[in-house]
Design a protein around this motif. Sequence first.
Motif, mmCIF file in Angstrom:
data_model
loop_
_atom_site.group_PDB
_atom_site.id
_atom_site.type_symbol
_atom_site.label_atom_id
_atom_site.label_comp_id
_atom_site.label_asym_id
_atom_site.label_seq_id
_atom_site.Cartn_x
_atom_site.Cartn_y
_atom_site.Cartn_z
ATOM 1 N N GLY A 1 0.780 -1.138 -0.084
ATOM 2 C CA GLY A 1 -0.009 -0.060 0.044
ATOM 3 C C GLY A 1 0.885 1.209 0.096
ATOM 4 O O GLY A 1 2.054 1.196 -0.487
ATOM 5 N N GLU A 2 0.291 2.222 0.477
ATOM 6 C CA GLU A 2 1.058 3.687 0.688
ATOM 7 C C GLU A 2 1.800 3.763 2.026
ATOM 8 O O GLU A 2 2.863 4.551 2.083
ATOM 9 C CB GLU A 2 0.087 4.776 0.719
ATOM 10 C CG GLU A 2 -0.703 4.807 -0.784
ATOM 11 C CD GLU A 2 -1.692 5.844 -0.701
ATOM 12 O OE1 GLU A 2 -1.884 6.505 0.266
ATOM 13 O OE2 GLU A 2 -2.031 6.216 -1.729
ATOM 14 N N GLY A 3 1.652 2.980 3.041
ATOM 15 C CA GLY A 3 2.495 2.885 4.041
ATOM 16 C C GLY A 3 2.359 1.747 4.954
ATOM 17 O O GLY A 3 3.191 1.931 6.159
ATOM 18 N N ARG A 4 1.832 0.818 4.655
ATOM 19 C CA ARG A 4 1.697 -0.419 5.503
ATOM 20 C C ARG A 4 3.086 -1.134 5.323
ATOM 21 O O ARG A 4 3.753 -1.219 4.444
ATOM 22 C CB ARG A 4 0.625 -1.191 5.142
ATOM 23 C CG ARG A 4 -0.832 -0.607 5.415
ATOM 24 C CD ARG A 4 -1.803 -1.697 5.352
ATOM 25 N NE ARG A 4 -2.062 -2.271 3.866
ATOM 26 C CZ ARG A 4 -2.670 -1.496 3.126
ATOM 27 N NH1 ARG A 4 -3.125 -0.509 3.262
ATOM 28 N NH2 ARG A 4 -2.681 -2.157 1.659
ATOM 29 N N GLN A 5 3.413 -1.897 6.402
ATOM 30 C CA GLN A 5 4.540 -2.705 6.407
ATOM 31 C C GLN A 5 5.786 -1.843 5.907
ATOM 32 O O GLN A 5 6.341 -1.931 5.176
ATOM 33 C CB GLN A 5 4.585 -3.872 5.564
ATOM 34 C CG GLN A 5 3.338 -4.783 5.908
ATOM 35 C CD GLN A 5 3.365 -6.202 4.934
ATOM 36 O OE1 GLN A 5 4.294 -6.215 4.328
ATOM 37 N NE2 GLN A 5 2.270 -6.802 4.896
ATOM 38 N N PRO A 6 5.965 -0.781 7.122
ATOM 39 C CA PRO A 6 7.303 0.154 6.703
ATOM 40 C C PRO A 6 8.514 -0.629 6.752
ATOM 41 O O PRO A 6 8.801 -1.534 7.598
ATOM 42 C CB PRO A 6 7.144 1.388 7.727
ATOM 43 C CG PRO A 6 6.356 0.701 8.801
ATOM 44 C CD PRO A 6 5.323 -0.352 7.998
ATOM 45 N N VAL A 7 9.702 -0.142 6.093
ATOM 46 C CA VAL A 7 10.957 -0.676 6.145
ATOM 47 C C VAL A 7 11.820 0.391 6.774
ATOM 48 O O VAL A 7 12.113 1.536 6.367
ATOM 49 C CB VAL A 7 11.577 -0.956 4.613
ATOM 50 C CG1 VAL A 7 12.809 -1.496 4.700
ATOM 51 C CG2 VAL A 7 10.576 -1.872 4.008
ATOM 52 N N ARG A 8 12.528 0.189 7.962
ATOM 53 C CA ARG A 8 13.391 0.907 8.555
ATOM 54 C C ARG A 8 14.842 0.693 8.409
ATOM 55 O O ARG A 8 15.598 1.584 8.735
ATOM 56 C CB ARG A 8 12.937 0.940 10.178
ATOM 57 C CG ARG A 8 11.551 1.466 10.437
ATOM 58 C CD ARG A 8 11.307 1.618 11.912
ATOM 59 N NE ARG A 8 9.755 2.106 12.086
ATOM 60 C CZ ARG A 8 9.424 2.527 13.255
ATOM 61 N NH1 ARG A 8 10.298 2.707 14.152
ATOM 62 N NH2 ARG A 8 8.104 2.777 13.341
#
Length: 396
Positions: free
Chosen positions: A342-349
């Motif tokens: 999506g647009e922000g789900r499961q962010p990668v840090r």
Amino acid sequence: GLGPRGEKLARKYLKRTGLKILAENYRCVAGEADLIALDKSSDSIVIVEVKTRSSDRYVDPESAVTAAKRRRLRKVGVVGIHAHLMPTGKVLLFGYPETSRRGTDSRLWDPKTGKFEASSVPWQNVFCSGHSLLPDGRLFVTGGQNRNGKEAGIRNTHLFDATSNHWSRGPRMRAERWYPTNTTLPDGRVLITSGNDRRERISRKVEVYDPASGRITSLRRAARRIELYPRMFVLPGGEVIRVGQESMSLTLDVAKRRWTRIAEQRRGHWEGNAVLLPGGRKILAVGGFTGRRAERTAELLDTSASSPRWRATAPLRRARGHANAVLLPDGTVLVVGGNRRGEGRQPVRTTELFDPTSESWSTVAPITTSRAYHSTALLLPDGRVLSTGQDNKYTY
């Protein structure tokens, strides 16, 4: 009085906890904040409201910080969806029109002191515009969002002068644009491509702004439908190359108004990144989405080859789209943030570093908060990288 005494005690307390005070009684068009501090442990800006009572017998001080007050405090900051390093060494940040019905909120941030300055307000909403520096140091901003709030653009352009901290109107374009790209040409003119028109359709019109005359002209023979926010670079010979969003790479001869097909990417990098590497001939394309799936793939294009072709190189260690890629002074490429769905789900840090010589990736310090859709990153004069923004449905 009691109020100033409370603020003095609050300053002392914040300093004891390791925070650096950046501003006191800060005021801007959005409102005011008693204290603004820097938390060096996370490189975060802390906005502080101080309430003092002689006794908590009848009411706690924190009860005076209502939900409405907290919303106003959030608006004192700015969502750094757009960021541009100005010749003054300060960074212009702007995003949504949070506090003004006329235009977008913007601030100047000084990387040396960490302090923010409020600026004037643009004449229109310049959220999701294109922007590029002119030879005289002003920022040229094209398009933005229509007042109806839909995915429709505007014909307006704006100019920002960091010396005076002031926005002014520029000439109107022939086409409305939302999500366009500005590309500065070798002669100082600016190529303007893509962007949604008032009907929410991608404009085919290609235009050029000449800062010497202050006029915008249309390159009619170069008209072409190009997906939003195309990845555009100027090659050493003066031609402009487009390497995304579409998988087919094209060059534009601005003088002849002619597009030429060059090479097709092995895998698409939709909402991924592209970086022109040192020397100005090789381009790295990395990450993005294939359908709903984030990609790890990375590819290289050598435009100086007799028959340029995209070829695979070492993939990212973490799949991601909506990331930001920054070329560092030593020629390596830093990839910051992004997400997997999506647009922000499961962010990668996880932050990754690409070495063009060895064509290998390594991991470096992770970011402390998610940075995905509507985030940005840029190189600062002292070699640090600023990572900011993200769509406000996820985080500031």
